[in-house]
Design a protein around this motif. Structure first.
Motif, PDB file in Angstrom:
ATOM      1  N   TRP A  80       0.848  -1.188   0.000  1.00 21.43           N
ATOM      2  CA  TRP A  80       0.000   0.000   0.000  1.00 21.43           C
ATOM      3  C   TRP A  80       0.880   1.233   0.000  1.00 21.43           C
ATOM      4  O   TRP A  80       1.962   1.243   0.605  1.00 21.43           O
ATOM      5  N   GLY A  81       0.398   2.276  -0.679  1.00 20.24           N
ATOM      6  CA  GLY A  81       1.145   3.534  -0.740  1.00 20.24           C
ATOM      7  C   GLY A  81       0.235   4.645  -1.219  1.00 20.24           C
ATOM      8  O   GLY A  81      -0.910   4.414  -1.608  1.00 20.24           O
ATOM      9  N   GLY A  82       0.754   5.849  -1.232  1.00 22.26           N
ATOM     10  CA  GLY A  82      -0.063   7.001  -1.555  1.00 22.26           C
ATOM     11  C   GLY A  82      -0.147   7.353  -3.024  1.00 22.26           C
ATOM     12  O   GLY A  82      -1.067   8.031  -3.448  1.00 22.26           O
ATOM     13  N   ASP A  83       0.808   6.895  -3.853  1.00 23.58           N
ATOM     14  CA  ASP A  83       0.868   7.292  -5.255  1.00 23.58           C
ATOM     15  C   ASP A  83       1.175   6.062  -6.095  1.00 23.58           C
ATOM     16  O   ASP A  83       2.314   5.593  -6.122  1.00 23.58           O
ATOM     17  N   ARG A  84       0.179   5.554  -6.801  1.00 26.40           N
ATOM     18  CA  ARG A  84       0.370   4.311  -7.567  1.00 26.40           C
ATOM     19  C   ARG A  84       1.357   4.451  -8.711  1.00 26.40           C
ATOM     20  O   ARG A  84       1.717   3.462  -9.333  1.00 26.40           O
ATOM     21  N   SER A 101      -8.981  -3.689  -2.200  1.00 23.71           N
ATOM     22  CA  SER A 101      -9.883  -2.719  -2.829  1.00 23.71           C
ATOM     23  C   SER A 101      -9.677  -1.309  -2.275  1.00 23.71           C
ATOM     24  O   SER A 101     -10.330  -0.373  -2.715  1.00 23.71           O
ATOM     25  N   SER A 102      -8.749  -1.161  -1.348  1.00 23.01           N
ATOM     26  CA  SER A 102      -8.446   0.154  -0.771  1.00 23.01           C
ATOM     27  C   SER A 102      -7.869   1.086  -1.836  1.00 23.01           C
ATOM     28  O   SER A 102      -7.144   0.653  -2.730  1.00 23.01           O
ATOM     29  N   SER A 103      -8.174   2.364  -1.706  1.00 23.42           N
ATOM     30  CA  SER A 103      -7.634   3.334  -2.667  1.00 23.42           C
ATOM     31  C   SER A 103      -6.114   3.453  -2.561  1.00 23.42           C
ATOM     32  O   SER A 103      -5.469   3.948  -3.485  1.00 23.42           O
ATOM     33  N   THR A 104      -5.533   2.987  -1.465  1.00 21.81           N
ATOM     34  CA  THR A 104      -4.080   3.068  -1.307  1.00 21.81           C
ATOM     35  C   THR A 104      -3.370   1.760  -1.666  1.00 21.81           C
ATOM     36  O   THR A 104      -2.148   1.680  -1.555  1.00 21.81           O
ATOM     37  N   TYR A 105      -4.146   0.729  -2.100  1.00 26.26           N
ATOM     38  CA  TYR A 105      -3.507  -0.518  -2.512  1.00 26.26           C
ATOM     39  C   TYR A 105      -2.590  -0.227  -3.690  1.00 26.26           C
ATOM     40  O   TYR A 105      -2.997   0.373  -4.682  1.00 26.26           O
ATOM     41  N   PHE A 106      -1.345  -0.663  -3.591  1.00 30.36           N
ATOM     42  CA  PHE A 106      -0.337  -0.367  -4.613  1.00 30.36           C
ATOM     43  C   PHE A 106      -0.154  -1.516  -5.590  1.00 30.36           C
ATOM     44  O   PHE A 106      -0.052  -1.308  -6.793  1.00 30.36           O
ATOM     45  N   GLY A 107      -0.087  -2.745  -5.077  1.00 31.73           N
ATOM     46  CA  GLY A 107       0.136  -3.895  -5.941  1.00 31.73           C
ATOM     47  C   GLY A 107       0.663  -5.066  -5.148  1.00 31.73           C
ATOM     48  O   GLY A 107       0.775  -5.013  -3.926  1.00 31.73           O
ATOM     49  N   ALA A 108       1.012  -6.132  -5.866  1.00 33.67           N
ATOM     50  CA  ALA A 108       1.505  -7.347  -5.230  1.00 33.67           C
ATOM     51  C   ALA A 108       2.670  -7.908  -6.027  1.00 33.67           C
ATOM     52  O   ALA A 108       2.754  -7.727  -7.248  1.00 33.67           O
TER      53      ALA A 108
END
Length: 160
Positions: free
Chosen positions: A107-111, A147-154
């Protein structure tokens, strides 16, 4: 800085099949730490440790210390910080629909910039993950917040 890596946007899925035994070992190692306190900067490949200020007197794990420990038990070096763990495994990305137990979730603030990553957890299947969530909490099993807006990836550190 002149040698700073360029931002890396998640692509969705480039990882190969997981090593089931490595993933299972990492998950078992993380499970063995359930209930251990969150300690900012705490933990690493050898297990829990005192954190850094303000948690220098608190023995435990932060999120990336827990994942580093879990994968070290499986014989896989994934890096120390959540950002390192993404960067070192960026060529093993996994789409949400392809998640397998043992994948690391970020998770992070900027995808568009992996340097915004602030959290990592281990996916254990069934829509759940193991994480060291935050100060004042403990290593726990939680719903995977993909599904969080801050989900970055896996990524899949166990990919062959």
């Amino acid at each position: 800085t002149p040698n700073a890596p360029t931002p890396v946007r998640p692509t969705g899925g480039t990882a190969g099949a997981p090593s089931t035994s490595a993933a299972e070992t990492a998950i078992a190692a993380a499970r063995s730490q359930l209930g251990v306190p969150y300690s900012w900067g705490g933990g690493g490949s050898n297990g829990p440790s005192n954190g850094i200020p303000p948690d220098s007197q608190l023995f435990g794990f932060d999120c990336s210390g827990l994942t580093q420990y879990a994968y070290a038990r499986a014989g896989i070096a994934i890096g120390g910080t959540s950002r390192d763990q993404w960067w070192l495994n960026r060529n093993k990305q996994v789409a949400i629909g392809d998640l397998q137990p043992g994948d690391l979730l970020f998770w992070g603030g900027d995808r568009s910039d992996y340097m915004s990553i602030t959290h990592v957890a281990i996916y254990i299947g069934g829509g759940q993950m193991i994480e060291a969530p935050d100060r004042g909490q403990h290593v726990t099993i939680a719903r995977a917040r993909t599904s969080s807006s801050t989900y970055f990836g896996a990524v899949r550190p166990s990919a062959r």
